[in-house]
Design a protein around this motif. Structure first.
Motif, short mmCIF file in Angstrom:
data_model
loop_
_atom_site.label_atom_id
_atom_site.label_comp_id
_atom_site.label_asym_id
_atom_site.label_seq_id
_atom_site.Cartn_x
_atom_site.Cartn_y
_atom_site.Cartn_z
N HIS A 68 0.88 -1.29 -0.06
CA HIS A 68 -0.03 -0.09 -0.10
C HIS A 68 0.59 1.22 -0.09
CE1 HIS A 68 -4.04 -1.87 0.20
NE2 HIS A 68 -3.47 -2.65 1.21
N GLU A 69 1.83 1.24 0.70
CA GLU A 69 2.97 2.41 0.84
C GLU A 69 3.50 2.67 -0.76
OE1 GLU A 69 5.70 1.59 3.71
OE2 GLU A 69 4.27 1.87 5.56
N MET A 70 3.64 1.51 -1.07
CA MET A 70 4.55 1.60 -2.56
C MET A 70 3.85 2.14 -3.59
SD MET A 70 6.06 -1.90 -4.86
CE MET A 70 4.22 -2.32 -5.16
N MET A 71 2.49 1.71 -3.59
CA MET A 71 1.54 2.12 -4.77
C MET A 71 0.91 3.16 -4.22
SD MET A 71 -0.15 -1.72 -5.35
CE MET A 71 -1.19 -1.22 -6.65
N GLY A 72 0.94 3.77 -3.02
CA GLY A 72 0.16 4.90 -2.61
C GLY A 72 0.82 6.28 -2.55
N ASP A 73 2.23 5.91 -2.32
CA ASP A 73 3.20 7.38 -2.23
C ASP A 73 4.43 7.30 -3.16
OD1 ASP A 73 4.59 9.33 -1.35
OD2 ASP A 73 4.48 8.85 0.90
N PRO A 74 4.24 8.02 -4.32
CA PRO A 74 5.44 7.85 -5.29
C PRO A 74 6.68 8.35 -4.69
CG PRO A 74 3.93 9.53 -5.76
CD PRO A 74 3.26 8.92 -4.63
N LEU A 75 6.73 9.25 -3.59
CA LEU A 75 7.83 10.08 -3.07
C LEU A 75 8.72 8.72 -2.59
CD1 LEU A 75 6.51 12.97 -1.27
CD2 LEU A 75 7.74 13.00 -3.46
N LEU A 76 8.16 7.77 -2.01
CA LEU A 76 9.09 6.56 -1.51
C LEU A 76 9.79 5.98 -2.38
CD1 LEU A 76 6.35 5.15 1.19
CD2 LEU A 76 8.14 6.58 1.38
N ARG A 77 9.65 6.11 -3.86
CA ARG A 77 10.45 5.52 -4.92
C ARG A 77 11.97 6.31 -4.68
NH1 ARG A 77 8.61 0.75 -6.58
NH2 ARG A 77 6.42 0.71 -7.07
N PHE A 78 11.82 7.56 -4.30
CA PHE A 78 13.08 8.23 -4.09
C PHE A 78 13.72 7.46 -2.72
CE2 PHE A 78 10.87 11.57 -6.21
CZ PHE A 78 11.90 11.91 -7.24
N SER A 79 15.06 6.78 -2.83
CA SER A 79 15.49 6.08 -1.69
C SER A 79 15.58 6.93 -0.21
CB SER A 79 16.66 5.73 -1.89
OG SER A 79 17.90 6.82 -2.20
N PHE A 80 15.71 8.28 -0.49
CA PHE A 80 16.25 9.00 0.68
C PHE A 80 14.84 9.58 1.50
CE2 PHE A 80 16.33 11.81 -2.88
CZ PHE A 80 15.28 12.72 -2.77
N MET A 81 13.78 9.37 0.54
CA MET A 81 12.37 9.70 1.32
C MET A 81 11.63 8.59 1.97
SD MET A 81 11.52 12.77 0.29
CE MET A 81 9.94 12.77 0.80
N LYS A 82 12.42 7.47 1.93
CA LYS A 82 11.97 6.20 2.49
C LYS A 82 12.46 6.07 4.19
CE LYS A 82 13.42 2.09 1.04
NZ LYS A 82 13.83 1.15 2.16
N VAL A 83 13.46 6.65 4.60
CA VAL A 83 14.17 6.77 5.65
C VAL A 83 13.38 7.60 6.72
CG1 VAL A 83 16.29 7.62 7.05
CG2 VAL A 83 16.52 6.84 4.47
N GLN A 84 13.02 6.88 7.89
CA GLN A 84 12.22 7.18 8.91
C GLN A 84 12.87 8.51 9.61
OE1 GLN A 84 9.31 6.03 9.50
NE2 GLN A 84 9.42 4.79 7.78
N GLU A 85 12.26 9.50 10.24
CA GLU A 85 12.81 10.72 10.64
C GLU A 85 13.83 10.32 11.81
OE1 GLU A 85 11.06 14.65 12.82
OE2 GLU A 85 9.56 13.55 11.41
N ASP A 86 13.35 9.23 12.59
CA ASP A 86 14.39 9.26 13.83
C ASP A 86 15.70 8.68 13.29
OD1 ASP A 86 12.32 9.77 15.43
OD2 ASP A 86 11.70 7.76 16.00
#
Length: 866
Positions: free
Chosen positions: A445-463
């Motif tokens: 769902h995250e993969m299909m619903g949020d295109p920004l997560l295709r950028f590797s750096f957008m997948k890193v958690q804030e913590d």
């Protein structure tokens, strides 16, 4: 006594009346590999030679003492760095600035040239009146300063030019050097005579300027020198280098030759040598051992063979290569345990100290954060802040690096980090939010619903983002503590105290492996000598010098412990028993290759004006015959190996499509049957049971249509995307450009914002990219949008997802894939035909768009397409 030359055509037939008088004399072999072979065959097995036997490298290091130690070279390099900086200050002339840059880039060669000229006794003034170019004139200025201000230069000049001309002092120094050689047992050291009157010099197919000068010292002291060399007068062209170098000592007509015994058939080596003798064309049938040709598709194919038949004390194969350095570096990535006892860099602490020192950029004269240093320091485990160890955050760092591309300081990292956190929270997108859940399908769902997560750096958690920046700050602070005070001066001992203090703030001492502790102690003993407390250097100059020291650049101890030996070690291969010989990396670019270069920045016209100096002639001879030494060594292995020989090359190596070396091609060998079926074993591990397949399929049955389409495109890509990771992300700049184009198309389709607003929002994704670059991507997106964007949506579980997501998934339209058609492709059928643990690859022109191309051994790179 007159120097002699005894030539032999067969290394197994040295026992003769001619050599009997020299059986018990000191025996210096040209290489350590030859020493090992002669020692094993003629000392241990045949018990013919009984005298002390050493390799030249080990002997000269002991004979020259401190001058040859890596530590001395390190300090000389630091001293030269400081002098270059002093002379460069205030320079405004572009041509002069360019010269300084050239000398900095080639500083190692500059120092080595100074050392060589000093070793052979050339006076600075002799070069000064002969200079031909401005670079040479500047070199003389530098050398004159080093000669006057460097203690080591003055001492070696005195030793080789005056002190060792005393025969008694030379005898004492010679015996002391032999006794310090690790190759000798205590019994052999005790057996050394009080006076050494004869020395055998074995296997010198070339002679370096330093060797020539040392041998002349021996000769002048009344020591009889006996050159003992492989030389077959039937093959004058193959042995031309040997004749040229030895004739500088003994005229050819005065050589003595051991008898040649011809057999009924010629060896493969003799057949090879005949090809270069126009008057000796013979039948190409040959006798003796088996020689096979085994081409490898790439490095991984060679690695498979190495894994099955490893090198080492108990290995069944001995490997040699003209590409031994890069091949050993690659093997170390897979088998670091083979190298642990060999060099400080094999330990994590070694890598950490190396890259910490490399953060000082000598050209820019400032500290910088580069990707490799960051990654290696994180990976070492020695970068730690509180409970956080850099090794735990390697994946996050790798994913973040594309965003921080171009950042060189901690301040730049910290500033961009705030922007990234802000962007992740506030980037305005008309895109449906993805609800959080604990189900296994959440990742899809995250993969299909949020295109920004295709950028590797957008997948890193804030913590995790905040921990990474914390560790980067810690590394920056450590570098500042070591090198931050510009022009501050320190000794090596003081510098090492600082290093130890920094290390104590990392892992505890108890966390050190015993072998790591021993390696650190050896480094302390080598570098932190109290006697040099008075010698102070700029800390920045020490940074560069120590990084080179840790890289083993200053060491000349050879490659005796490497897994793949140097091609030069083939001079001792004839005595190797009970091991197959594999000479690998024999590509058209590797062999023959001119491996010797004239000392920079000296030019051939200058050196040719100095040919009255015999050591300079040795240098020019070596340059002339450099590419022909390989033929001599190749003949050696083909003619005299007692065991089967395999020859191989890698068709794909260094990003090039390569043919075999001409030396291999002229042999006309057929490809071995074993080699015809060589294929990477990584994808050949089968799932043996149907039950295991059903378990695997049931796990994947609920995968969304995007994953099924990816399997149709390439099963190996599917494996990396969903079985090895939660879902695929893109890290390379090439891929990010397509993602940016997709972002522009997305804005156009789903918002009413104009192009400038879209540009401003999307620019936040890559703030360091230029406006021109982004405008080009925006223009590209506008141009292809009408033929690319799909309308409609696809359902996964209880949610609908816009089909424009596919542009982020594959970076280009994939309408040809049957998976997106009703009943067009079934995952089960695709998996049924592929029972490999690591699924099969489908190399194609689509590989360049794959996020896993850098790790896929079967991927088709753009260079392969052409």
């Amino acid at each position: 006594m007159a120097t002699k030359m005894i030539a032999y055509a067969n290394p197994f037939e040295l026992e003769s009346d001619m050599l009997d008088p020299y059986r018990d004399v000191v025996h210096i072999c040209a290489t350590n590999s030859l020493r090992k072979g002669v020692h094993s065959f003629y000392q241990c097995e045949r018990r013919y030679f009984t005298g002390v036997m050493v390799g030249t490298g080990m002997f000269l290091r002991q004979f020259l003492g401190d001058w040859s130690k890596p530590r001395t070279k390190l300090l000389q390099f630091a001293q030269l760095s400081e002098r270059l900086l002093e002379l460069e200050e205030g320079v405004r002339d572009p041509k002069v600035q360019m010269r300084f840059r050239a000398f900095r880039r080639n500083q190692l060669q500059v120092l080595e040239t100074m050392r060589v000229l000093t070793e052979i006794g050339i006076d600075v003034n002799r070069i000064e009146v002969t200079v031909q170019t401005e670079d040479e004139r500047f070199f003389v200025e530098l050398w004159k300063w080093m000669d006057q201000n460097g203690y080591w230069f003055r001492r070696i000049r005195h030793d080789l030019g005056t002190r060792l001309h005393n025969p008694e002092i030379l005898q004492t120094t010679l015996k002391e050097a032999l006794c310090k050689c690790d190759d000798l047992s205590q019994h052999q050291k005790d057996q050394l005579p009080d006076r050494i009157d004869q020395i055998i010099l074995h296997g010198f197919y070339f002679i370096t300027p330093l060797q020539h000068r040392i041998f002349k010292l021996f000769e002048n002291a009344g020591i009889e020198l006996v050159f003992l060399n492989l030389y077959d007068e039937r093959y004058k062209k193959t042995f031309a280098p040997v004749r040229t170098f030895i004739e500088a000592w003994v005229p050819y007509e005065d050589w003595s030759h051991l008898p040649i015994f011809d057999g009924p058939e010629i060896s493969m080596g003799e057949m090879f040598a005949n090809l270069y003798e126009s008057d000796r064309l013979q039948d190409t049938s040959h006798s003796g051992y088996e020689v096979t040709l085994k081409p490898h598709a790439n490095f991984h194919s060679l690695l498979d063979e190495y894994t099955e038949y490893p090198n080492g004390r108990d290995g069944s194969v001995e490997y040699y290569s003209p590409e031994h350095e890069p091949l050993n570096d690659r093997i170390m990535e897979y088998y670091p345990e083979y190298f642990k006892e060999r060099h400080f860099l094999a330990y994590p602490i070694g890598q950490y100290l190396l890259h910490l020192h490399r953060m000082w950029n000598e050209i820019r004269q400032e500290l910088i954060l580069d990707e490799q240093s960051l990654f290696e320091c994180f990976a070492s485990g020695w970068l730690r802040e509180g409970d956080h160890n850099g090794r735990q955050y390697l994946t996050d760092l790798r994913d973040l690096l594309p965003y921080f591309q171009g950042c060189r300081t901690y301040c730049e990292w910290a500033e961009l980090l705030e922007e990234l956190i802000d962007m992740k929270k506030n980037l305005s997108m008309v895109w449906q939010p993805v609800p959080s859940s604990e189900t296994s399908s959440q990742r899809f769902h995250e993969m299909m619903g949020d295109p920004l997560l295709r950028f590797s750096f957008m997948k890193v958690q804030e913590d995790n983002l905040k921990v990474v920046i914390l560790l980067v700050r810690k590394l920056w602070e450590q570098a500042l503590e070591l090198f931050g005070q510009k022009n501050a001066r320190t000794s090596l001992s003081e510098h090492f105290v600082k290093l130890e203090r920094l290390l104590q703030s990392g892992l505890s001492d108890e966390a050190l492996l015993e072998s790591e502790r021993a390696a650190l102690e050896r480094l302390r003993e080598e570098l932190a000598s109290p006697r040099d407390e008075k010698e102070k250097y700029r800390v920045q100059d020490l940074a560069v010098a120590i990084s080179l020291y840790l890289s083993n650049v200053f060491s000349d101890e050879g490659e005796r412990d490497r897994m793949i030996r140097s091609f030069d070690d083939l001079d001792g291969v004839s005595f190797l028993q009970n091991k197959r010989i594999h000479v690998c990396g024999l590509s058209e670019e590797a062999l023959p290759k001119n491996q010797f270069v004239l000392p920079w920045p000296l030019t051939r016209p200058l050196l040719e004006k100095l040919t009255e100096i015999p050591e300079i002639r040795m240098m020019l001879y070596r340059d002339k015959y450099s590419s022909e030494f390989a033929r001599y060594l190749f003949y050696h292995v083909l003619a005299f190996s007692q065991e089967p020989v395999s020859l191989s090359w890698m068709r794909d190596w260094g990003g090039k499509d390569l043919e075999e070396s001409v030396y291999v091609k002229v042999l006309g060998l057929p490809v071995s049957e074993e080699a015809r079926s060589i294929e990477s074993t990584q994808s050949k591990i089968e799932m043996p049971l149907q039950e295991e397949f059903e378990i695997a399929y049931n796990y994947m049955e609920g995968y969304p249509i995007d994953a099924v389409a990816e399997h149709e495109l390439c099963p190996r890509r599917f494996f990396y995307s969903y079985l090895a990771k939660p879902f695929p992300t893109y890290q390379s700049e090439f891929h990010h450009q397509f993602l940016m184009a997709a972002m522009f198309m997305l804005y156009h389709e789903l918002t009413d914002r104009d192009d400038d607003e879209a540009f401003d929002q999307i620019h936040k994704l890559f703030p360091l990219w230029t406006d021109i670059k982004l405008r080009d991507i925006q223009t590209y997106a506008d141009k292809i949008r009408d033929g690319v964007v799909e309308s409609g949506s696809d359902r996964f579980e209880d949610r609908e997802y816009s089909r424009i997501r596919k542009q982020f998934h594959f970076l280009k339209p994939m309408r040809q894939l049957n998976a997106y058609k009703q009943g067009g492709y079934e995952l089960r059928i695709g998996l049924e035909g592929d029972r490999h643990l690591i699924l099969s690859a489908k190399p194609s022109s689509e590989c360049k768009y794959c996020p896993h191309l850098s790790v896929c051994t079967n991927g088709l790179h753009p260079i392969d397409e052409s």
